[in-house]
Design a protein around this motif. Structure first.
Motif, PDB file in Angstrom:
ATOM      1  N   GLN A   7      -7.875   1.680  21.060  1.00 15.40           N
ATOM      2  CA  GLN A   7      -7.857   3.007  20.840  1.00 15.40           C
ATOM      3  C   GLN A   7      -7.952   3.912  22.068  1.00 15.40           C
ATOM      4  OE1 GLN A   7      -7.541   4.459  17.635  1.00 15.40           O
ATOM      5  NE2 GLN A   7      -7.657   2.444  16.888  1.00 15.40           N
ATOM      6  N   GLY A   8      -8.582   3.432  23.264  1.00 17.59           N
ATOM      7  CA  GLY A   8      -8.748   4.252  24.462  1.00 17.59           C
ATOM      8  C   GLY A   8      -7.640   3.744  25.541  1.00 17.59           C
ATOM      9  N   LEU A   9      -7.004   2.393  25.273  1.00 17.22           N
ATOM     10  CA  LEU A   9      -6.093   1.918  26.458  1.00 17.22           C
ATOM     11  C   LEU A   9      -4.944   1.530  25.822  1.00 17.22           C
ATOM     12  CD1 LEU A   9      -8.357  -0.265  28.689  1.00 17.22           C
ATOM     13  CD2 LEU A   9      -7.859   2.129  29.211  1.00 17.22           C
ATOM     14  N   GLY A  10      -4.909   1.452  24.305  1.00 20.14           N
ATOM     15  CA  GLY A  10      -3.693   0.647  23.613  1.00 20.14           C
ATOM     16  C   GLY A  10      -3.769  -0.804  23.899  1.00 20.14           C
ATOM     17  N   PHE A  11      -4.940  -1.395  24.403  1.00 20.33           N
ATOM     18  CA  PHE A  11      -4.817  -2.910  24.560  1.00 20.33           C
ATOM     19  C   PHE A  11      -5.151  -3.578  23.404  1.00 20.33           C
ATOM     20  CE2 PHE A  11      -7.594  -6.497  25.357  1.00 20.33           C
ATOM     21  CZ  PHE A  11      -6.564  -7.408  26.068  1.00 20.33           C
ATOM     22  N   VAL A  12      -4.480  -4.779  23.046  1.00 20.44           N
ATOM     23  CA  VAL A  12      -4.523  -5.446  22.146  1.00 20.44           C
ATOM     24  C   VAL A  12      -4.106  -6.848  22.631  1.00 20.44           C
ATOM     25  CG1 VAL A  12      -3.729  -6.198  19.735  1.00 20.44           C
ATOM     26  CG2 VAL A  12      -3.969  -3.897  20.258  1.00 20.44           C
ATOM     27  N   ALA A  13      -5.095  -7.870  22.483  1.00 17.58           N
ATOM     28  CA  ALA A  13      -4.777  -9.290  23.111  1.00 17.58           C
ATOM     29  C   ALA A  13      -3.416  -9.806  22.240  1.00 17.58           C
ATOM     30  CB  ALA A  13      -5.851 -10.195  22.927  1.00 17.58           C
ATOM     31  N   GLU A  14      -2.684 -10.482  23.280  1.00 18.17           N
ATOM     32  CA  GLU A  14      -1.557 -11.092  22.769  1.00 18.17           C
ATOM     33  C   GLU A  14      -1.467 -12.664  22.619  1.00 18.17           C
ATOM     34  OE1 GLU A  14       1.585  -9.894  25.336  1.00 18.17           O
ATOM     35  OE2 GLU A  14       1.668  -7.600  24.666  1.00 18.17           O
ATOM     36  N   VAL A  15      -2.457 -13.120  23.228  1.00 18.80           N
ATOM     37  CA  VAL A  15      -2.696 -14.621  23.073  1.00 18.80           C
ATOM     38  C   VAL A  15      -3.603 -15.087  22.381  1.00 18.80           C
ATOM     39  CG1 VAL A  15      -2.739 -16.910  24.487  1.00 18.80           C
ATOM     40  CG2 VAL A  15      -1.732 -14.781  25.300  1.00 18.80           C
ATOM     41  N   ALA A  16      -3.236 -15.799  20.974  1.00 23.04           N
ATOM     42  CA  ALA A  16      -4.361 -16.262  20.343  1.00 23.04           C
ATOM     43  C   ALA A  16      -5.245 -17.326  20.803  1.00 23.04           C
ATOM     44  CB  ALA A  16      -3.791 -16.785  18.733  1.00 23.04           C
ATOM     45  N   PRO A  17      -6.526 -17.517  20.871  1.00 25.11           N
ATOM     46  CA  PRO A  17      -7.229 -18.424  21.365  1.00 25.11           C
ATOM     47  C   PRO A  17      -7.108 -19.957  21.022  1.00 25.11           C
ATOM     48  CG  PRO A  17      -8.751 -16.724  20.616  1.00 25.11           C
ATOM     49  CD  PRO A  17      -7.318 -16.633  20.154  1.00 25.11           C
ATOM     50  N   ARG A  18      -6.648 -20.183  19.701  1.00 28.07           N
ATOM     51  CA  ARG A  18      -6.016 -21.614  19.415  1.00 28.07           C
ATOM     52  C   ARG A  18      -4.977 -21.862  20.154  1.00 28.07           C
ATOM     53  NH1 ARG A  18      -7.588 -25.166  15.735  1.00 28.07           N
ATOM     54  NH2 ARG A  18      -9.047 -23.499  14.923  1.00 28.07           N
ATOM     55  N   ASP A  19      -3.783 -20.864  20.517  1.00 28.73           N
ATOM     56  CA  ASP A  19      -2.583 -21.321  21.069  1.00 28.73           C
ATOM     57  C   ASP A  19      -3.039 -21.331  22.612  1.00 28.73           C
ATOM     58  OD1 ASP A  19      -1.074 -21.206  18.856  1.00 28.73           O
ATOM     59  OD2 ASP A  19      -0.824 -18.905  19.124  1.00 28.73           O
ATOM     60  N   GLY A  20      -3.721 -20.344  23.360  1.00 24.49           N
ATOM     61  CA  GLY A  20      -3.933 -20.474  24.657  1.00 24.49           C
ATOM     62  C   GLY A  20      -4.734 -21.663  25.212  1.00 24.49           C
ATOM     63  N   LEU A  21      -5.749 -21.996  24.251  1.00 24.79           N
ATOM     64  CA  LEU A  21      -6.551 -22.934  24.620  1.00 24.79           C
ATOM     65  C   LEU A  21      -5.814 -24.338  24.687  1.00 24.79           C
ATOM     66  CD1 LEU A  21      -9.877 -21.690  22.765  1.00 24.79           C
ATOM     67  CD2 LEU A  21      -9.804 -22.143  25.354  1.00 24.79           C
ATOM     68  N   ALA A  22      -4.882 -24.555  23.631  1.00 26.83           N
ATOM     69  CA  ALA A  22      -4.180 -25.634  23.631  1.00 26.83           C
ATOM     70  C   ALA A  22      -3.321 -25.771  24.904  1.00 26.83           C
ATOM     71  CB  ALA A  22      -3.211 -25.582  22.359  1.00 26.83           C
ATOM     72  N   ARG A  23      -2.782 -24.812  25.151  1.00 29.39           N
ATOM     73  CA  ARG A  23      -1.973 -24.638  26.793  1.00 29.39           C
ATOM     74  C   ARG A  23      -2.916 -25.182  27.917  1.00 29.39           C
ATOM     75  NH1 ARG A  23       0.660 -20.101  24.693  1.00 29.39           N
ATOM     76  NH2 ARG A  23      -0.441 -18.617  26.160  1.00 29.39           N
ATOM     77  N   LEU A  24      -4.079 -24.788  27.727  1.00 29.41           N
ATOM     78  CA  LEU A  24      -5.121 -25.075  28.709  1.00 29.41           C
ATOM     79  C   LEU A  24      -5.462 -26.474  29.121  1.00 29.41           C
ATOM     80  CD1 LEU A  24      -6.981 -23.569  30.913  1.00 29.41           C
ATOM     81  CD2 LEU A  24      -8.882 -23.944  29.320  1.00 29.41           C
ATOM     82  N   ALA A  25      -5.029 -27.245  28.155  1.00 35.90           N
ATOM     83  CA  ALA A  25      -5.118 -28.515  28.456  1.00 35.90           C
ATOM     84  C   ALA A  25      -4.224 -29.266  29.387  1.00 35.90           C
ATOM     85  CB  ALA A  25      -5.007 -29.381  27.206  1.00 35.90           C
ATOM     86  N   THR A  26      -3.142 -28.397  29.715  1.00 33.98           N
ATOM     87  CA  THR A  26      -2.084 -28.779  30.658  1.00 33.98           C
ATOM     88  C   THR A  26      -1.928 -27.751  31.631  1.00 33.98           C
ATOM     89  OG1 THR A  26      -0.336 -28.357  29.346  1.00 33.98           O
ATOM     90  CG2 THR A  26      -1.040 -30.490  29.219  1.00 33.98           C
ATOM     91  N   ASP A  27      -2.611 -26.705  31.648  1.00 32.89           N
ATOM     92  CA  ASP A  27      -2.471 -25.533  32.552  1.00 32.89           C
ATOM     93  C   ASP A  27      -3.092 -26.081  33.847  1.00 32.89           C
ATOM     94  OD1 ASP A  27      -1.217 -23.628  31.383  1.00 32.89           O
ATOM     95  OD2 ASP A  27      -3.303 -22.733  30.813  1.00 32.89           O
ATOM     96  N   PRO A  28      -2.442 -25.561  35.098  1.00 32.00           N
ATOM     97  CA  PRO A  28      -3.328 -26.283  36.338  1.00 32.00           C
ATOM     98  C   PRO A  28      -4.392 -25.498  36.551  1.00 32.00           C
ATOM     99  CG  PRO A  28      -1.483 -24.572  36.699  1.00 32.00           C
ATOM    100  CD  PRO A  28      -1.277 -25.030  35.348  1.00 32.00           C
ATOM    101  N   LEU A  29      -5.527 -25.985  37.296  1.00 24.78           N
ATOM    102  CA  LEU A  29      -6.635 -25.415  37.456  1.00 24.78           C
ATOM    103  C   LEU A  29      -6.631 -25.211  39.214  1.00 24.78           C
ATOM    104  CD1 LEU A  29      -9.572 -27.333  35.604  1.00 24.78           C
ATOM    105  CD2 LEU A  29      -8.001 -25.359  34.957  1.00 24.78           C
ATOM    106  N   ARG A  30      -7.572 -24.360  39.530  1.00 21.88           N
ATOM    107  CA  ARG A  30      -7.504 -24.151  40.971  1.00 21.88           C
ATOM    108  C   ARG A  30      -8.473 -25.056  41.776  1.00 21.88           C
ATOM    109  NH1 ARG A  30      -9.383 -18.621  41.921  1.00 21.88           N
ATOM    110  NH2 ARG A  30     -11.285 -19.608  42.859  1.00 21.88           N
ATOM    111  N   MET A  31      -8.152 -25.811  42.810  1.00 22.05           N
ATOM    112  CA  MET A  31      -9.189 -26.735  43.270  1.00 22.05           C
ATOM    113  C   MET A  31      -9.164 -25.982  44.668  1.00 22.05           C
ATOM    114  SD  MET A  31      -8.657 -28.791  40.927  1.00 22.05           S
ATOM    115  CE  MET A  31      -9.886 -30.282  41.537  1.00 22.05           C
ATOM    116  N   ARG A  32     -10.632 -26.212  45.076  1.00 19.98           N
ATOM    117  CA  ARG A  32     -11.190 -25.688  46.253  1.00 19.98           C
ATOM    118  C   ARG A  32     -10.448 -26.364  47.404  1.00 19.98           C
ATOM    119  NH1 ARG A  32     -17.098 -24.825  46.731  1.00 19.98           N
ATOM    120  NH2 ARG A  32     -17.064 -27.067  45.653  1.00 19.98           N
TER     121      ARG A  32
END
Length: 345
Positions: free
Chosen positions: A320-345
């Motif tokens: 209501q206040g920002l017009g923000f609605v998340a676009e990435v469903a957790p099931r889809d985004g978490l499946a992509r995380l399986a191969t997403d690059p992580l930041r290594m120190r």
């Protein structure tokens, strides 16, 4: 619009910078490059290397329209000996930033807050109504009863969705520091006639998450285990309820807040930033492992008494206040995380 972005080299800050620049905004990128977050000697170009705790901030605020404050020491902070570090980095640093903003005449702030300010969510008891949870009992945990009890009658309670007016109930050093940041920002708003939007992030995940550091959340810990060929180790019974929100959605919420904060009334306005889709930690581990073809998660039954059992908040106010609605469903985004690059120190 000229934006001072603190924590600009961090996980979320990096995504905010990319999206803000894509919308035509000018970014002044500030980061302290703390070794525990970025490793020793990390100094990518294009950043103002400043520490909010003690460096002069006046020059970097020259001509700035709005500050997007992401810089923070994160992680749980589960030991009492962590309290001074969180207070110095998050709270003293924020206080000094606000003082510098007052000197520069900058009156608009977007603050990275967190759902940890709520503690262990809120619950409903069939006898006593809506209640905060009681502290979990050692004998219950030893017996595999992980849900908290009613603080009044000691009976069973069920988690409920919470809104931004839910009272604070921080449980860790990090949570306490986020509460303090919101209070400092609120006081600054009163003193300066200024505006703050505090974005209370839920469990943020996505490409560029830090791997195996004190800053890593549970999603990155599981993702790192999978990369090693190990099964994710899930505490308790895996039924802990959460809301996992993708970092690109969190960045977009920040850009919307940056562009609209000046239209908000003076004072601090909080918004939950969440996907609006509940997911258990066990489900999250299973989606990650399945997408990676890794060993199935293992329920260890291990527990920590201070851990949050369930916390789920309504995203309606941000819609209501920002017009923000998340676009990435957790099931889809978490499946992509399986191969997403992580930041290594």
């Amino acid at each position: 619009m000229k934006i001072l972005l603190t924590g600009a080299a961090g996980f979320i800050g990096t995504h905010i910078g990319v999206q803000a620049q894509a919308r035509g905004h000018e970014i002044v990128a500030l980061d302290a490059f703390l070794p525990q977050a970025h490793g020793e000697g990390a100094r990518p170009g294009g950043f103002a290397l400043l520490d909010l705790r003690h460096d002069d901030l006046d020059d970097v605020l020259d001509g700035v329209d709005v500050v997007c404050h992401q810089a923070a020491m994160v992680g749980n902070g589960v030991d009492a000996q962590d309290l001074p570090d969180y207070a110095e980095h998050n709270d003293a640093g924020t206080a000094r930033l606000l003082a510098a903003m007052a000197r520069a005449g900058v009156r608009d702030l977007v603050l990275a807050s967190s759902m940890v300010v709520y503690g262990d969510g809120r619950y409903t008891c069939p006898v006593d109504g809506d209640v905060p949870p009681d502290v979990r009992r050692e004998d219950d945990l030893d017996a595999g009863r992980y849900d908290p009890r009613c603080p009044v009658c000691g009976g069973e309670i069920r988690w409920r969705e919470i809104a931004e007016d839910t009272p604070f109930l921080p449980r860790t050093s990090y949570a306490a520091s986020k509460v303090a940041q919101e209070h400092y920002a609120g006081a600054w708003c009163t003193l300066e006639g200024a505006r703050t939007i505090a974005l209370r992030y839920h469990n943020v995940y996505g490409p560029g998450m830090p791997a195996d550091t004190p800053y890593a959340g549970v999603a990155a810990i599981f993702r790192s285990a999978i990369a090693r060929g190990d099964a994710p180790q899930v505490f308790e019974d895996g039924q802990q309820m959460r809301d996992f929100v993708h970092v690109t959605d969190v960045a977009r919420a920040n850009v919307l807040a940056i562009e609209q904060v000046s239209d908000h009334p003076a004072g601090l306005t909080p918004y939950n930033v969440a996907s609006g889709q509940t997911f258990t930690i066990g489900q999250m581990a299973a989606v990650l492992a399945g997408a990676a073809g890794a060993p199935a998660p293992v329920l260890t039954g291990d527990f920590r008494r201070f851990d949050v059992r369930h916390v789920v908040a309504s995203p309606e106010a941000a819609k209501q206040g920002l017009g923000f609605v998340a676009e990435v469903a957790p099931r889809d985004g978490l499946a992509r995380l399986a191969t997403d690059p992580l930041r290594m120190r």
